[in-house]
Motif scaffolding. Sequence first.
Motif, PDB file in Angstrom:
ATOM      1  N   UNK A   1      10.655   8.245  -1.820  1.00 52.85           N
ATOM      2  CA  UNK A   1      12.177   7.682  -0.902  1.00 52.85           C
ATOM      3  C   UNK A   1      12.711   7.892  -1.013  1.00 52.85           C
ATOM      4  N   UNK A   2      13.229   6.191  -1.651  1.00 51.08           N
ATOM      5  CA  UNK A   2      14.512   6.041  -2.260  1.00 51.08           C
ATOM      6  C   UNK A   2      15.206   6.063  -3.211  1.00 51.08           C
ATOM      7  N   UNK A   3      14.142   6.956  -4.146  1.00 51.39           N
ATOM      8  CA  UNK A   3      15.079   8.113  -5.008  1.00 51.39           C
ATOM      9  C   UNK A   3      16.017   8.762  -4.369  1.00 51.39           C
ATOM     10  N   UNK A   4      15.433   9.767  -3.691  1.00 47.27           N
ATOM     11  CA  UNK A   4      16.120  10.587  -2.109  1.00 47.27           C
ATOM     12  C   UNK A   4      16.781   9.968  -1.851  1.00 47.27           C
TER      13      UNK A   4
ATOM     14  N   UNK B   1      12.351  -2.754   1.843  1.00 42.91           N
ATOM     15  CA  UNK B   1      11.867  -2.406   3.065  1.00 42.91           C
ATOM     16  C   UNK B   1      12.644  -2.295   4.224  1.00 42.91           C
ATOM     17  N   UNK B   2      14.164  -1.293   4.597  1.00 46.11           N
ATOM     18  CA  UNK B   2      14.557  -0.852   4.589  1.00 46.11           C
ATOM     19  C   UNK B   2      13.648   0.870   4.606  1.00 46.11           C
ATOM     20  N   UNK B   3      13.466   1.102   3.384  1.00 49.45           N
ATOM     21  CA  UNK B   3      13.111   2.722   2.695  1.00 49.45           C
ATOM     22  C   UNK B   3      11.228   2.465   3.826  1.00 49.45           C
TER      23      UNK B   3
ATOM     24  N   UNK C   1       0.541  -1.274   0.030  1.00 49.90           N
ATOM     25  CA  UNK C   1      -0.439  -0.026   0.435  1.00 49.90           C
ATOM     26  C   UNK C   1       0.954   1.310  -0.051  1.00 49.90           C
ATOM     27  N   UNK C   2       2.004   1.162   0.590  1.00 48.58           N
ATOM     28  CA  UNK C   2       3.324   2.376   0.542  1.00 48.58           C
ATOM     29  C   UNK C   2       3.693   2.715  -0.489  1.00 48.58           C
ATOM     30  N   UNK C   3       3.594   1.618  -1.837  1.00 53.42           N
ATOM     31  CA  UNK C   3       4.490   1.529  -3.068  1.00 53.42           C
ATOM     32  C   UNK C   3       4.918   3.006  -2.887  1.00 53.42           C
ATOM     33  N   UNK C   4       4.119   4.192  -3.453  1.00 47.86           N
ATOM     34  CA  UNK C   4       4.758   5.091  -4.221  1.00 47.86           C
ATOM     35  C   UNK C   4       5.379   5.828  -3.115  1.00 47.86           C
ATOM     36  N   UNK C   5       4.901   5.891  -1.726  1.00 45.12           N
ATOM     37  CA  UNK C   5       5.917   6.712  -1.075  1.00 45.12           C
ATOM     38  C   UNK C   5       7.367   6.167  -1.079  1.00 45.12           C
ATOM     39  N   UNK C   6       7.246   4.716  -0.635  1.00 44.89           N
ATOM     40  CA  UNK C   6       8.286   3.967  -0.817  1.00 44.89           C
ATOM     41  C   UNK C   6       9.912   4.539  -2.021  1.00 44.89           C
ATOM     42  N   UNK C   7       9.235   4.403  -2.787  1.00 41.32           N
ATOM     43  CA  UNK C   7      10.264   4.322  -4.464  1.00 41.32           C
ATOM     44  C   UNK C   7      10.960   5.783  -4.347  1.00 41.32           C
TER      45      UNK C   7
ATOM     46  N   UNK D   1      18.899  -2.820  -9.367  1.00 37.96           N
ATOM     47  CA  UNK D   1      19.497  -2.652  -7.763  1.00 37.96           C
ATOM     48  C   UNK D   1      19.324  -2.031  -6.920  1.00 37.96           C
ATOM     49  N   UNK D   2      18.334  -1.176  -7.162  1.00 39.32           N
ATOM     50  CA  UNK D   2      17.298  -0.274  -6.598  1.00 39.32           C
ATOM     51  C   UNK D   2      16.522  -0.449  -6.233  1.00 39.32           C
ATOM     52  N   UNK D   3      15.961  -1.768  -6.437  1.00 38.93           N
ATOM     53  CA  UNK D   3      14.973  -2.014  -5.827  1.00 38.93           C
ATOM     54  C   UNK D   3      14.328  -3.610  -5.103  1.00 38.93           C
TER      55      UNK D   3
END
Length: 192
Positions: free
Chosen positions: A89-92, A129-131, A81-87, A121-123
């Motif tokens: 945030x991973x970019x940041x 999980x860390x994000x 459910x939080x995928x959009x936020x997670x990805x 690699x980044x996904x």
Amino acid sequence: MVDLLGGAGQLDCTWNFIQDMPIKPGISVLGAMLGACKIHKNVELGEKAADKLFELDPNEGGLVELRKEVHTFYSRSTNHPQSKRIYAFLETLGDETKAAGYVPHTNSIHDVEEDVKEQLLGSHSERLAIAFELLNTSPGMTLHIRKNLRVCVDCHDATKYISLVTGREIIVRDLRRFPHFKNGNCSCGYYW
Ligand SMILES: [Zn+2]
Ligand SMILES: [Zn+2]
């Protein structure tokens, strides 16, 4: 104390000391013990310390099992459910870690463009999980990740930099190892 004894290679002595402590040893004590075991290559005591670390009460030890739920992530998945936020945030995080010196190990992947390699690699699941844990825990809390496969060299490096730029301690348990990341360093002493 644990740092001192463990540092001198007196691991048995340190372990006895930890077990005789009047209070239950927390993450920092067990983490120090584990780090010392890695340095002095004492697998037996290292495993004992690792097991103790996982027995810690989540409330006392700062382990992050969110509201008693276990969240599972698969590499490149987008169904959380939080995928959009997670990805996002991973970019940041990606930008911040690169600014701090992280270089993605893109040479482990072939036949695609450089930016696609970085995305692949980044996904990886542990990155997601860390994000997720960073987004859902209070500043200063230790992150606690389990992975049912080996953590790849790129995630290992990225996690070091994530611990540096976020100021969080990150403990990862994978199939074979139990690295503990803090301030840009890892308890394994960079061997991966
Ligand atoms: Zn990875
Ligand atoms: Zn390591």
